[in-house]
Design a protein around this motif. Structure first.
Motif, PDB file in Angstrom:
ATOM      1  N   SER A  96     -11.397 114.970  19.929  1.00  0.00           N
ATOM      2  CA  SER A  96     -10.816 113.644  19.740  1.00  0.00           C
ATOM      3  C   SER A  96     -10.601 113.002  21.109  1.00  0.00           C
ATOM      4  O   SER A  96     -10.973 113.568  22.138  1.00  0.00           O
ATOM      5  CB  SER A  96      -9.487 113.753  18.986  1.00  0.00           C
ATOM      6  OG  SER A  96      -8.578 114.570  19.703  1.00  0.00           O
ATOM      7  N   VAL A  97     -10.006 111.831  21.140  1.00  0.00           N
ATOM      8  CA  VAL A  97      -9.665 111.175  22.408  1.00  0.00           C
ATOM      9  C   VAL A  97      -8.601 112.008  23.114  1.00  0.00           C
ATOM     10  O   VAL A  97      -7.644 112.480  22.484  1.00  0.00           O
ATOM     11  CB  VAL A  97      -9.146 109.746  22.156  1.00  0.00           C
ATOM     12  CG1 VAL A  97      -8.641 109.103  23.441  1.00  0.00           C
ATOM     13  CG2 VAL A  97     -10.252 108.893  21.542  1.00  0.00           C
ATOM     14  N   SER A  98      -8.769 112.193  24.419  1.00  0.00           N
ATOM     15  CA  SER A  98      -7.865 113.074  25.169  1.00  0.00           C
ATOM     16  C   SER A  98      -6.407 112.661  25.022  1.00  0.00           C
ATOM     17  O   SER A  98      -5.529 113.487  24.788  1.00  0.00           O
ATOM     18  CB  SER A  98      -8.256 113.095  26.645  1.00  0.00           C
ATOM     19  OG  SER A  98      -9.473 113.762  26.821  1.00  0.00           O
ATOM     20  N   ASN A  99      -6.141 111.377  25.166  1.00  0.00           N
ATOM     21  CA  ASN A  99      -4.759 110.904  25.100  1.00  0.00           C
ATOM     22  C   ASN A  99      -4.753 109.437  24.672  1.00  0.00           C
ATOM     23  O   ASN A  99      -5.068 108.556  25.462  1.00  0.00           O
ATOM     24  CB  ASN A  99      -4.073 111.071  26.465  1.00  0.00           C
ATOM     25  CG  ASN A  99      -2.590 110.757  26.406  1.00  0.00           C
ATOM     26  OD1 ASN A  99      -2.088 110.247  25.409  1.00  0.00           O
ATOM     27  ND2 ASN A  99      -1.877 111.061  27.483  1.00  0.00           N
ATOM     28  N   THR A 100      -4.394 109.179  23.423  1.00  0.00           N
ATOM     29  CA  THR A 100      -4.407 107.797  22.927  1.00  0.00           C
ATOM     30  C   THR A 100      -3.304 106.945  23.556  1.00  0.00           C
ATOM     31  O   THR A 100      -3.380 105.714  23.517  1.00  0.00           O
ATOM     32  CB  THR A 100      -4.249 107.772  21.391  1.00  0.00           C
ATOM     33  OG1 THR A 100      -3.059 108.496  21.028  1.00  0.00           O
ATOM     34  CG2 THR A 100      -5.449 108.421  20.711  1.00  0.00           C
ATOM     35  N   ASP A 101      -2.289 107.589  24.146  1.00  0.00           N
ATOM     36  CA  ASP A 101      -1.178 106.832  24.744  1.00  0.00           C
ATOM     37  C   ASP A 101      -1.597 106.043  25.979  1.00  0.00           C
ATOM     38  O   ASP A 101      -0.929 105.084  26.355  1.00  0.00           O
ATOM     39  CB  ASP A 101      -0.023 107.775  25.118  1.00  0.00           C
ATOM     40  CG  ASP A 101       0.642 108.384  23.896  1.00  0.00           C
ATOM     41  OD1 ASP A 101       0.573 107.753  22.819  1.00  0.00           O
ATOM     42  OD2 ASP A 101       1.210 109.486  24.009  1.00  0.00           O
ATOM     43  N   GLY A 107     -16.945 109.646  16.943  1.00  0.00           N
ATOM     44  CA  GLY A 107     -16.707 111.084  16.921  1.00  0.00           C
ATOM     45  C   GLY A 107     -17.670 111.769  15.969  1.00  0.00           C
ATOM     46  O   GLY A 107     -17.952 111.247  14.887  1.00  0.00           O
ATOM     47  N   ILE A 108     -18.180 112.917  16.377  1.00  0.00           N
ATOM     48  CA  ILE A 108     -19.028 113.742  15.520  1.00  0.00           C
ATOM     49  C   ILE A 108     -18.348 115.100  15.400  1.00  0.00           C
ATOM     50  O   ILE A 108     -18.087 115.753  16.412  1.00  0.00           O
ATOM     51  CB  ILE A 108     -20.446 113.894  16.095  1.00  0.00           C
ATOM     52  CG1 ILE A 108     -21.103 112.524  16.287  1.00  0.00           C
ATOM     53  CG2 ILE A 108     -21.308 114.769  15.186  1.00  0.00           C
ATOM     54  CD1 ILE A 108     -22.484 112.588  16.936  1.00  0.00           C
ATOM     55  N   LEU A 149      -9.116 114.682  15.008  1.00  0.00           N
ATOM     56  CA  LEU A 149     -10.024 113.540  15.102  1.00  0.00           C
ATOM     57  C   LEU A 149      -9.759 112.542  13.975  1.00  0.00           C
ATOM     58  O   LEU A 149      -9.840 111.321  14.183  1.00  0.00           O
ATOM     59  CB  LEU A 149     -11.472 114.017  15.069  1.00  0.00           C
ATOM     60  CG  LEU A 149     -12.548 112.971  15.385  1.00  0.00           C
ATOM     61  CD1 LEU A 149     -12.257 112.236  16.685  1.00  0.00           C
ATOM     62  CD2 LEU A 149     -13.925 113.621  15.462  1.00  0.00           C
ATOM     63  N   LEU A 150      -9.430 113.038  12.781  1.00  0.00           N
ATOM     64  CA  LEU A 150      -9.088 112.134  11.681  1.00  0.00           C
ATOM     65  C   LEU A 150      -7.839 111.328  12.023  1.00  0.00           C
ATOM     66  O   LEU A 150      -7.755 110.128  11.719  1.00  0.00           O
ATOM     67  CB  LEU A 150      -8.863 112.920  10.387  1.00  0.00           C
ATOM     68  CG  LEU A 150     -10.082 113.645   9.796  1.00  0.00           C
ATOM     69  CD1 LEU A 150      -9.698 114.302   8.470  1.00  0.00           C
ATOM     70  CD2 LEU A 150     -11.255 112.693   9.592  1.00  0.00           C
ATOM     71  N   SER A 151      -6.869 111.965  12.668  1.00  0.00           N
ATOM     72  CA  SER A 151      -5.651 111.253  13.088  1.00  0.00           C
ATOM     73  C   SER A 151      -5.968 110.229  14.175  1.00  0.00           C
ATOM     74  O   SER A 151      -5.439 109.107  14.163  1.00  0.00           O
ATOM     75  CB  SER A 151      -4.605 112.255  13.601  1.00  0.00           C
ATOM     76  OG  SER A 151      -4.242 113.166  12.589  1.00  0.00           O
ATOM     77  N   LEU A 185     -18.359 110.698  12.241  1.00  0.00           N
ATOM     78  CA  LEU A 185     -19.475 111.247  11.473  1.00  0.00           C
ATOM     79  C   LEU A 185     -19.204 112.729  11.244  1.00  0.00           C
ATOM     80  O   LEU A 185     -19.037 113.491  12.205  1.00  0.00           O
ATOM     81  CB  LEU A 185     -20.790 111.048  12.231  1.00  0.00           C
ATOM     82  CG  LEU A 185     -21.099 109.596  12.668  1.00  0.00           C
ATOM     83  CD1 LEU A 185     -22.404 109.545  13.462  1.00  0.00           C
ATOM     84  CD2 LEU A 185     -21.168 108.669  11.458  1.00  0.00           C
ATOM     85  N   VAL A 186     -19.150 113.121   9.979  1.00  0.00           N
ATOM     86  CA  VAL A 186     -18.698 114.470   9.612  1.00  0.00           C
ATOM     87  C   VAL A 186     -19.853 115.283   9.032  1.00  0.00           C
ATOM     88  O   VAL A 186     -20.667 114.770   8.269  1.00  0.00           O
ATOM     89  CB  VAL A 186     -17.555 114.385   8.574  1.00  0.00           C
ATOM     90  CG1 VAL A 186     -17.096 115.785   8.158  1.00  0.00           C
ATOM     91  CG2 VAL A 186     -16.382 113.588   9.144  1.00  0.00           C
TER      92      VAL A 186
END
Length: 470
Positions: A154-159, A171-172, A183-185, A200-201
């Motif tokens: 996922s993204v390292s840090n959304t903050d 995202g894959i 990643l869903l979050s 993409l799952v």
């Protein structure tokens, strides 16, 4: 004249600033290219067969953290060839700071843009695992980056995301990957912040997805570029992509894979909303969500997610406490936990099997993060390190590196009993690399121990073992 035609089709002669020429072949990885003359760092490059120096091309910069720059570029090349992207691959060093690595990444982008006609609004960065985590940080430091393809992370840090400069995130992820729920979050956070994004799952239990998903990610970037009028709209390209996606959804529904069908329909709405009226697609999505099978699947999966979240919290708390207190007695508890996860994987429902795989991956990643944390201290806590090495032989029993690490560390402290125990465990599990064993650091005294040689002789009948003086 005809004899020279193949060379003209497959090679480009790029005039350099200093008057030198760089020969670039199409459909082939060109490695060991210097970033600039003042530093030894290099990068790799790939040009699709249709490359034409009179047009601007999208660039996919691939991040490598495993010293496999050429192999990584090769893996992405198939998708780049189909979708018409230039590939550049750069090696990032764990030993360097984030700032220095970003400077290096920026230098590669600048270099490639100098020698090739790169579209400045179509520069993307991709990575797998730790490389993906680094890739997700590049838009924060490098204004040239317009999007990220993140495989298995996922993204390292959304903050720390810059709301004034949103980038396109794709995202894959596999449903068995420990980063799946994260990643869903992250997808929900990015949607709330109005960052364009898709996930993409795939459901198979494997480290890397099929290349078709990478092709899809690059196709999505192209579709968005058309929607934003960055490149001319190609109606036939859009229609072909849309019809292929509709066929995929229909296949998922016919296979009764309702969760993936619903998820993919949601992504289609975000992909094609710029290009088409999607009322018919919304009706299909509504129909899927009303389906009794879908509702039952969603309830079961959500229940599994909840259980998984509780177990993750427990593992984080217990590992932190065990590392701090050097609780070697708790290794038996960790072995029991791994056995319980194995039961989920072998005997559980599809959702429990996926959960078991995710949790095993999570524990392994958590242990490795703790190892790096302990190593980063000025004074390394060797007892904490020993505990974590032992734990890794439980959570990842086929990875012999950690058997060797604990053998070496124990021998360094003249704890030969522990060294011999883990030597036998490694040999029983199938370790056969005698060269690695005899060159192991800190084991000079261990290797002259009769019990050491007896074990080697017992499990490696044809081994050449000897005493090595240092």
């Amino acid at each position: 004249m005809k004899k020279n035609l193949p060379l003209l089709l497959t090679c480009l002669f790029i005039q350099m600033v200093a008057g030198q020429q760089l020969v670039l072949k199409k459909s082939k990885i060109i490695d060991s290219l210097k970033i600039n003359d003042s530093i030894p760092d290099t990068y790799s490059l790939y040009l699709p067969q249709k490359f034409d120096a009179t047009k601007n091309w999208p660039l996919l910069l691939v991040i490598d953290l495993e010293k496999k720059e050429k192999q990584v570029a090769t893996w992405f090349a198939q998708a780049a060839e189909k979708e018409g992207y230039v590939i550049a691959a750069v090696r990032i060093e764990d030993s360097l700071s984030l700032t220095k690595n970003m400077v290096k990444t920026g230098q590669v982008l600048e270099r490639v843009s100098q020698i090739l006609p790169i579209h400045k609004s179509r520069i993307y960065v991709a990575g797998n695992g730790s490389g993906a985590r680094y890739a997700s940080l590049t838009p924060l430091f490098l204004n040239l980056v317009n999007g990220v393809v993140s495989i298995g992370s996922s993204v390292s840090n959304t903050d720390v995301l810059n709301l004034k400069r949103p980038f396109h995130f794709i995202g894959i992820i596999g449903k068995n990957d420990y980063a799946y729920t994260d990643l869903l979050s992250t997808e929900k956070v990015l949607t709330r912040l109005k960052f364009p994004n898709q996930v993409l799952v795939y459901k198979e239990n494997k480290r890397l997805p099929d290349n078709a998903l990478v092709e899809k990610a690059l196709q999505i970037f192209t579709l968005r570029a058309m929607g934003n009028k960055i490149v001319p709209k190609d109606s036939s390209y859009i229609e072909k992509a849309y019809n292929e996606d509709v066929q995929k959804v229909n296949a998922l529904r016919s296979q009764q894979n309702m969760l993936l069908a619903e998820q993919y329909l949601g992504e289609m709405l975000s992909i094609y909303g710029m290009h088409k009226n999607l009322d018919s697609l919304r009706l299909i999505l509504k129909e899927v969500r009303k389906n009794k099978m879908f509702k039952a699947m969603r309830r079961t999966e959500n229940s599994t997610f909840f259980k998984e979240s509780l177990l993750k919290d427990e593992y984080v708390f217990d590992m932190e406490e065990d590392v701090q207190t050097h609780n070697f007695n708790n290794l038996g508890w960790w072995k029991y936990q791994m056995e319980e996860l194995d039961k989920f994987i072998s005997k559980g429902s599809i959702y429990e099997r996926q959960m078991g795989n995710r949790l095993k991956g999570f524990v392994n990643a958590l242990a490795e993060d703790n190892i790096e944390l302990v190593k980063s201290d000025k004074t390394i806590d060797e007892d904490a390190l020993a505990f974590l090495f032992m734990l890794k032989t439980i959570t990842e029993p086929d990875n012999f590196d950690f058997y060797m690490k604990i053998i070496s560390l124990s021998a360094k402290n003249e704890d030969f009993g522990t060294s011999l125990f883990y030597l036998e465990e490694a040999l029983k599990t199938g370790f056969k690399d005698t060269e690695k064993l005899y060159s192991l650091e800190n084991t000079a005294l261990l290797r002259i121990n009769p019990k050491f040689n007896a074990l080697v002789s017992k499990y490696l009948k044809d081994a050449r073992y000897r005493i090595i003086e240092e």
